[in-house]
Design an enzyme around this catalytic site. Sequence first.
Site, PDB file in Angstrom:
ATOM      1  N   CYS A 111      20.262  27.692   7.710  1.00 35.00           N
ATOM      2  CA  CYS A 111      20.336  26.975   6.431  1.00 35.00           C
ATOM      3  C   CYS A 111      19.595  27.694   5.314  1.00 35.00           C
ATOM      4  O   CYS A 111      19.577  27.225   4.180  1.00 35.00           O
ATOM      5  CB  CYS A 111      19.748  25.580   6.603  1.00 35.00           C
ATOM      6  SG  CYS A 111      18.045  25.565   7.214  1.00 35.00           S
ATOM      7  N   ASP A 131       7.053  35.846  11.864  1.00 36.03           N
ATOM      8  CA  ASP A 131       7.932  35.299  12.899  1.00 36.03           C
ATOM      9  C   ASP A 131       9.379  35.519  12.490  1.00 36.03           C
ATOM     10  O   ASP A 131       9.707  35.645  11.310  1.00 36.03           O
ATOM     11  CB  ASP A 131       7.641  33.820  13.169  1.00 36.03           C
ATOM     12  CG  ASP A 131       7.929  32.926  11.972  1.00 36.03           C
ATOM     13  OD1 ASP A 131       7.724  33.369  10.827  1.00 36.03           O
ATOM     14  OD2 ASP A 131       8.349  31.776  12.185  1.00 36.03           O
TER      15      ASP A 131
END
Length: 392
Positions: free
Chosen positions: A31, A265
């Site tokens: 998204c 990350d």
Amino acid sequence: MSVRESFNPESYELDKNFRLTRFTELKGTGCKVPQDVLQKLLESLQENHYQEDEQFLGAVMPRLGIGMDTCVIPLRHGGLSLVQTTDYIYPIVDDPYMMGRIACANVLSDLYAMGVTECDNMLMLLGVSNKLTEKERDKVMPLVIQGFKDASEEAGTSVTGGQTVINPWIVLGGVATTVCQPNEFIMPDNAVPGDVLVLTKPLGTQVAVAVHQWLDIPEKWNKIKLVVTQEDVELAYQEAMLNMARLNRTAAGLMHTFNAHAATDITGFGILGHAQNLARQQRTEVSFVIHNLPVLAKMAAVSKACGNMFGLMHGTCPETSGGLLICLPREQAARFCAEIKSPKYGEGHQAWIIGIVEKGNRTARIIDKPRIIEVAPQVATQNVNTTPGATS
């Protein structure tokens, strides 16, 4: 040992065809707004970003804000910093309990990328789809919440509040907050030439969950069935789910032990996108070069069979709750990779050396023909409870 029984809708008096992932049109962290668009949208927030900080702290304390996934804000008292992050995703797997665990792990991962191992507080952000029936809502959402809660407790923290709203799509996320002394976090800007790049989870989660859904769509399954079996897909899906739900907390702790210089990350921008973002943050003029791509078994072949529609080989395939990409001194990297596999940290932790840090211009790239490391599934050797109360 075998993997415990997965979520069965009929066990909760739901239709056997109930699928959590049908309550969204996007999956996981797919998204995200494209990076270049995001940077332009945030430009106004970056103006005068450091002025207030410099006024009362003299710019002595490290600060991190717009452009990275976690903010580091010096507090006015005691030489402490507020380290905080927020994130949310859409359903990517159909097991509500595991989806809750994944959502929590995804929020915490941004703290772990800073080398932070202790989270003081979490808030949960929950969007309940208005397309759920009352029965579906009352059966499914408590499982999601329980998964989020259990993962937070595994992380040594707790959920003390949040916000729940009605929304067309299911939304799962939260806020993670901690207060740290300077030695409790690692700023993501100290990579130097000669460092190596280490990755702590395999790539290909988005591919695995997509092709698992294709098992029910003959026209799509027929395109890939010559390169992958149904068993391969089931194993990859289970492995992806377990990896996404696994906390990056162990890797965060080992960043201190082995003198990590920077980390991020890997989530919605793919490994290349996040590597590029991290490279831009470096104080030294360096570039990252990625030579190896650890990928869930068979998913590279699936990606190629699909014309690389996922962008996996190009490093642009989104990941959800992916591993940490860590810049480590060359002499420490192999020891890091060996240590993280130690049984004392539990099962499932892995790490690979995937590239190098060299002199450059704060960019990142993947070589033309990267080596694909096929990561065999570990699910057959793990006893994992994917549903509360399930038995093996």
